[in-house]
Write an enzyme that holds these catalytic residues in place. Sequence first.
Site, mmCIF file in Angstrom:
data_model
loop_
_atom_site.group_PDB
_atom_site.id
_atom_site.type_symbol
_atom_site.label_atom_id
_atom_site.label_comp_id
_atom_site.label_asym_id
_atom_site.label_seq_id
_atom_site.Cartn_x
_atom_site.Cartn_y
_atom_site.Cartn_z
ATOM 1 N N TYR A 72 26.123 -11.859 76.783
ATOM 2 C CA TYR A 72 27.328 -12.386 76.134
ATOM 3 C C TYR A 72 27.770 -11.451 75.008
ATOM 4 O O TYR A 72 28.945 -11.117 74.887
ATOM 5 C CB TYR A 72 27.043 -13.785 75.590
ATOM 6 C CG TYR A 72 28.217 -14.473 74.955
ATOM 7 C CD1 TYR A 72 29.153 -15.140 75.730
ATOM 8 C CD2 TYR A 72 28.386 -14.473 73.566
ATOM 9 C CE1 TYR A 72 30.231 -15.789 75.146
ATOM 10 C CE2 TYR A 72 29.457 -15.119 72.975
ATOM 11 C CZ TYR A 72 30.376 -15.779 73.772
ATOM 12 O OH TYR A 72 31.438 -16.406 73.186
ATOM 13 N N LYS A 98 31.249 -9.129 74.615
ATOM 14 C CA LYS A 98 32.160 -9.228 73.479
ATOM 15 C C LYS A 98 32.392 -7.870 72.825
ATOM 16 O O LYS A 98 33.503 -7.568 72.395
ATOM 17 C CB LYS A 98 31.641 -10.237 72.451
ATOM 18 C CG LYS A 98 31.520 -11.645 73.000
ATOM 19 C CD LYS A 98 32.794 -12.083 73.684
ATOM 20 C CE LYS A 98 32.646 -13.400 74.389
ATOM 21 N NZ LYS A 98 33.796 -13.723 75.224
ATOM 22 N N ALA A 129 27.077 -8.236 74.637
ATOM 23 C CA ALA A 129 27.564 -6.968 75.198
ATOM 24 C C ALA A 129 28.987 -7.121 75.719
ATOM 25 O O ALA A 129 29.829 -6.227 75.522
ATOM 26 C CB ALA A 129 26.634 -6.500 76.308
ATOM 27 N N VAL A 167 32.447 -21.994 65.630
ATOM 28 C CA VAL A 167 33.514 -22.980 65.574
ATOM 29 C C VAL A 167 32.954 -24.340 65.993
ATOM 30 O O VAL A 167 32.131 -24.420 66.908
ATOM 31 C CB VAL A 167 34.693 -22.577 66.491
ATOM 32 C CG1 VAL A 167 35.832 -23.584 66.389
ATOM 33 C CG2 VAL A 167 35.195 -21.185 66.129
#
Length: 128
Positions: A23, A27, A25, A58
């Site tokens: 994940y 991004k 990598a 978030v």
Amino acid sequence: MLFYAVICLIYLGFLPAAHCPVYTASKHGVLGFTRSLAEASRLGNYGIRINALCPSFVNTAILDTINHEENLGNFYQFKDGVKNLIKVFGVLEPSVIADGFVQLLEDDSLNGAVMKITTTKGVHFENY
């Protein structure tokens, strides 16, 4: 006509994260892809602005996934590290992200911008 493309991603585009290396990598790749497309649009005078929106954690259902071994697999052993990151960075409300998104849409000078949103610094930009 001016078109807008905004790519949303989490703050992991800037940090290593042992609990989700694939994940993270992806991004990192999205940031490079976004900035490269924005430069191509500028050089080619395409009339398209492309920016990245990079919030820290978030307040959404995805935060609960770190508590489930089936979600993290072999990386579940690092869940306490993730929880520490959440403590350090805090948790943003979705409305704060929406405000940043609107700013990216309305500011015609932004192309290739990487907007970060954190609880400590609010909206700020990564300078390259």
